[in-house]
Write a protein that holds these residues in place. Structure first.
Motif, PDB file in Angstrom:
ATOM      1  N   ASN A   1       0.831  -1.214   0.000  1.00  0.00           N
ATOM      2  CA  ASN A   1       0.000   0.000   0.000  1.00  0.00           C
ATOM      3  C   ASN A   1       0.863   1.260   0.000  1.00  0.00           C
ATOM      4  O   ASN A   1       0.536   2.255  -0.670  1.00  0.00           O
ATOM      5  N   TYR A   2       1.958   1.219   0.752  1.00  0.00           N
ATOM      6  CA  TYR A   2       2.852   2.378   0.786  1.00  0.00           C
ATOM      7  C   TYR A   2       3.482   2.610  -0.588  1.00  0.00           C
ATOM      8  O   TYR A   2       3.534   3.749  -1.083  1.00  0.00           O
ATOM      9  N   ILE A   3       3.938   1.539  -1.210  1.00  0.00           N
ATOM     10  CA  ILE A   3       4.584   1.670  -2.523  1.00  0.00           C
ATOM     11  C   ILE A   3       3.593   2.183  -3.565  1.00  0.00           C
ATOM     12  O   ILE A   3       3.930   3.055  -4.373  1.00  0.00           O
ATOM     13  N   ILE A   4       2.370   1.674  -3.530  1.00  0.00           N
ATOM     14  CA  ILE A   4       1.342   2.165  -4.464  1.00  0.00           C
ATOM     15  C   ILE A   4       1.133   3.667  -4.283  1.00  0.00           C
ATOM     16  O   ILE A   4       0.938   4.416  -5.257  1.00  0.00           O
ATOM     17  N   SER A   5       1.204   4.132  -3.044  1.00  0.00           N
ATOM     18  CA  SER A   5       0.946   5.547  -2.754  1.00  0.00           C
ATOM     19  C   SER A   5       2.034   6.477  -3.284  1.00  0.00           C
ATOM     20  O   SER A   5       1.806   7.679  -3.446  1.00  0.00           O
ATOM     21  N   ILE A   6       3.234   5.930  -3.556  1.00  0.00           N
ATOM     22  CA  ILE A   6       4.339   6.789  -4.010  1.00  0.00           C
ATOM     23  C   ILE A   6       4.731   6.521  -5.465  1.00  0.00           C
ATOM     24  O   ILE A   6       5.647   7.172  -5.974  1.00  0.00           O
ATOM     25  N   LEU A   7       4.046   5.593  -6.127  1.00  0.00           N
ATOM     26  CA  LEU A   7       4.381   5.269  -7.515  1.00  0.00           C
ATOM     27  C   LEU A   7       4.152   6.468  -8.431  1.00  0.00           C
ATOM     28  O   LEU A   7       3.193   7.212  -8.271  1.00  0.00           O
ATOM     29  N   LYS A   8       5.043   6.604  -9.391  1.00  0.00           N
ATOM     30  CA  LYS A   8       4.907   7.625 -10.419  1.00  0.00           C
ATOM     31  C   LYS A   8       4.954   6.955 -11.785  1.00  0.00           C
ATOM     32  O   LYS A   8       5.444   5.832 -11.921  1.00  0.00           O
ATOM     33  N   ASN A   9       4.463   7.652 -12.775  1.00  0.00           N
ATOM     34  CA  ASN A   9       4.509   7.129 -14.138  1.00  0.00           C
ATOM     35  C   ASN A   9       5.963   6.892 -14.547  1.00  0.00           C
ATOM     36  O   ASN A   9       6.827   7.730 -14.306  1.00  0.00           O
ATOM     37  N   HIS A  10       6.225   5.740 -15.125  1.00  0.00           N
ATOM     38  CA  HIS A  10       7.568   5.342 -15.589  1.00  0.00           C
ATOM     39  C   HIS A  10       8.520   4.992 -14.442  1.00  0.00           C
ATOM     40  O   HIS A  10       9.738   4.927 -14.658  1.00  0.00           O
ATOM     41  N   SER A  11       8.011   4.786 -13.228  1.00  0.00           N
ATOM     42  CA  SER A  11       8.879   4.343 -12.133  1.00  0.00           C
ATOM     43  C   SER A  11       9.492   2.989 -12.458  1.00  0.00           C
ATOM     44  O   SER A  11       8.882   2.148 -13.117  1.00  0.00           O
ATOM     45  N   ILE A  12      10.708   2.777 -11.959  1.00  0.00           N
ATOM     46  CA  ILE A  12      11.362   1.473 -12.061  1.00  0.00           C
ATOM     47  C   ILE A  12      11.461   0.895 -10.661  1.00  0.00           C
ATOM     48  O   ILE A  12      12.080   1.490  -9.768  1.00  0.00           O
ATOM     49  N   ILE A  13      10.813  -0.254 -10.447  1.00  0.00           N
ATOM     50  CA  ILE A  13      10.828  -0.943  -9.153  1.00  0.00           C
ATOM     51  C   ILE A  13      11.737  -2.152  -9.262  1.00  0.00           C
ATOM     52  O   ILE A  13      11.606  -2.959 -10.191  1.00  0.00           O
ATOM     53  N   ALA A  14      12.676  -2.298  -8.327  1.00  0.00           N
ATOM     54  CA  ALA A  14      13.546  -3.478  -8.284  1.00  0.00           C
ATOM     55  C   ALA A  14      13.246  -4.272  -7.023  1.00  0.00           C
ATOM     56  O   ALA A  14      12.860  -3.700  -5.998  1.00  0.00           O
ATOM     57  N   VAL A  15      13.412  -5.582  -7.103  1.00  0.00           N
ATOM     58  CA  VAL A  15      13.129  -6.432  -5.946  1.00  0.00           C
ATOM     59  C   VAL A  15      14.258  -7.425  -5.733  1.00  0.00           C
ATOM     60  O   VAL A  15      14.865  -7.923  -6.677  1.00  0.00           O
ATOM     61  N   THR A  16      14.549  -7.703  -4.468  1.00  0.00           N
ATOM     62  CA  THR A  16      15.410  -8.827  -4.111  1.00  0.00           C
ATOM     63  C   THR A  16      14.486 -10.015  -3.856  1.00  0.00           C
ATOM     64  O   THR A  16      13.273  -9.919  -4.043  1.00  0.00           O
TER      65      THR A  16
END
Length: 340
Positions: free
Chosen positions: A135-150
Motif C-alpha cells: 500500500n505504501y509503494i502504491i501511494s508513491i508510484l509515479k509514471n515510468h517508475s522502475i521498481i527493483a526487488v530482491t
C-alpha cells in the motif's frame, strides 16, 4: 474525549481487555495462516489449554467469525474482516504510535511501520506487513517508475498483497539472480507476481546468483541481460528483504572457511549478497549477480521488510547502511531492538 484517552481509561478500569484482544487476535490470525486447523493443533502451536481454545472457538462460531468442520476450523468472510479491523484496534490499544517513534529514533531512519504480533510465529503477521508495504509503494508510484526487488519470504509477501491495478509504463525488475531452492521467493518469481498485479513491464535476470565471474562477463553482453544491468542505475524504488548472516551463509552453502571469516568479522546481516557487521560495514562483499553497493546507495527509495526477534540485529545493521530507508517490521522485532 479523544480515542487515546478513552483507551487509557478502559485499560485502567478493565485491564483484562487488552489481554483478551491479544489472545483473540493471535487465535484469528493463526487460524487464517493455517486453515483449516484442528483445536488440538491450535492449542499446541499457541501453547494454550485445549479448554481455553474450545471456549474461544465456540465464541467465534457464535459470532460467525469461524466455520467449524470435520477437516478443521477456518475463517468466514466476516472473520477475515474482523481480523483486519482488530489489527487496527490492537495498533492503538498497544500504543504502537509511541513504539514507532522510539524505533525510528533508535535506528535513526526515515520512516517505520510496525504491525502488531510476531511474523516468525504467525505467517498472517507477515502478510499484514506485506500489505502495508504494498500500500505504501502504491501511494508513491509515479509514471515510468522502475521498481527493483530482491528475493525472500518478506518481499514475496509484499508481492502477494499488491492490488490489481493498471500501470503499463512502470517497469519491475530483478535486483539479483536466483538463489537457493525455493522458486516462489526468488527475485524473478517476485518480479512476475508484481508485474502481473500492476500490469507493468517486467525485466528478469535468468542467471544463477553464484555464477562464475568470467562466464558472467560474457553473458552480460547478451541483449536481454545487458538491458537489465543498464537499468540498475535508474531504479526508483527497491523492495528488499533483510537476512541473518549465519542463516544466509548456510542457505548459500558457503564453505566453512568463509563461514568462519564471517563469524570472526562479526557479520550479523546479509542484504543482496553483502554480509555486514552491526555498524553497517561490509565485511564480505557480494560476489553475486545483481546491483552493487554503489548503485544501492543511490536508489531514491528503499523499502525493507523484516520481522521477528531473531532479525533484530540484522535490521539494526542494515539501517546503519542506509539511514533513509523505510522499514516495515513487526512488534516483536521492534521491542527487541529497543530493549537491547
Amino acid at each position: 474525549m479523544d480515542d487515546k484517552e478513552l483507551i487509557r481509561i478502559q485499560q485502567k478500569i478493565i485491564p483484562e481487555v487488552l489481554e483478551m484482544m491479544e489472545l483473540r487476535y493471535e487465535l484469528l490470525s493463526y487460524i487464517k495462516a493455517h486453515q483449516p486447523i484442528g483445536r488440538r493443533n491450535l492449542a499446541n502451536e499457541l501453547s494454550l489449554g485445549e479448554r481455553q481454545v474450545r471456549n474461544e472457538i465456540e465464541f467465534f462460531n457464535k459470532q460467525n467469525f469461524v466455520l467449524v468442520e470435520r477437516q478443521g476450523i477456518s475463517l468466514t468472510n466476516l472473520g477475515e474482516k474482523i481480523l483486519a479491523q482488530l489489527k487496527e484496534v490492537m495498533y492503538h490499544y498497544k500504543n504502537l504510535e509511541d513504539l514507532i517513534e522510539k524505533l525510528r529514533d533508535k535506528l535513526g531512519i526515515k520512516k517505520v511501520f510496525i504491525i502488531p504480533g510476531d511474523s516468525q510465529k504467525n505467517k498472517t503477521i507477515l502478510e499484514f506487513m506485506g500489505k502495508t508495504a504494498a500500500n505504501y509503494i502504491i501511494s508513491i508510484l509515479k509514471n515510468h517508475s522502475i521498481i527493483a526487488v530482491t528475493g525472500g519470504s518478506g518481499v514475496a509477501a509484499v508481492a502477494r498483497n499488491f492490488p490489481e491495478v493498471h500501470y503499463p509504463n512502470i517497469t519491475v525488475l530483478s535486483a539479483r539472480g536466483g538463489i537457493g531452492r525455493s522458486h516462489s521467493t526468488q527475485a524473478n518469481s517476485i518480479v512476475s507476481m508484481i508485474g502481473n498485479k500492476l500490469d507493468a513491464q517486467q525485466e528478469v535476470l535468468h542467471l544463477p546468483d553464484n555464477i562464475d565471474k568470467d562466464i558472467l562477463k560474457v553473458l552480460r553482453e547478451t541483449p536481454d541481460i545487458k538491458d537489465v544491468f543498464c537499468k540498475f542505475d535508474d531504479i526508483d524504488i527497491l523492495i528488499q528483504g533483510i537476512g541473518r548472516a549465519d542463516v544466509m551463509a548456510q542457505w548459500r552453502n558457503l564453505p566453512q572457511d568463509a563461514i568462519k571469516h564471517l563469524k570472526d568479522e562479526n557479520a550479523v546481516a546479509e542484504t543482496f549478497g553483502h554480509f555486514i557487521n552491526q555498524s553497517g560495514q561490509i565485511v564480505c562483499p557480494s560476489s553475486n549477480v545483481g546491483i552493487n553497493i554503489e548503485q544501492y546507495l543511490k536508489i531514491p527509495i528503499v523499502v525493507a521488510i523484516a520481522g521477528g526477534k531473531d532479525k533484530a540485529n540484522a535490521i539494526k545493521a542494515t539501517c546503519n547502511v542506509r539511514r533513509d530507508l523505510i522499514l516495515i517490521t513487526d512488534e516483536c522485532a521492534a521491542n527487541e531492538i529497543i530493549n537491547n
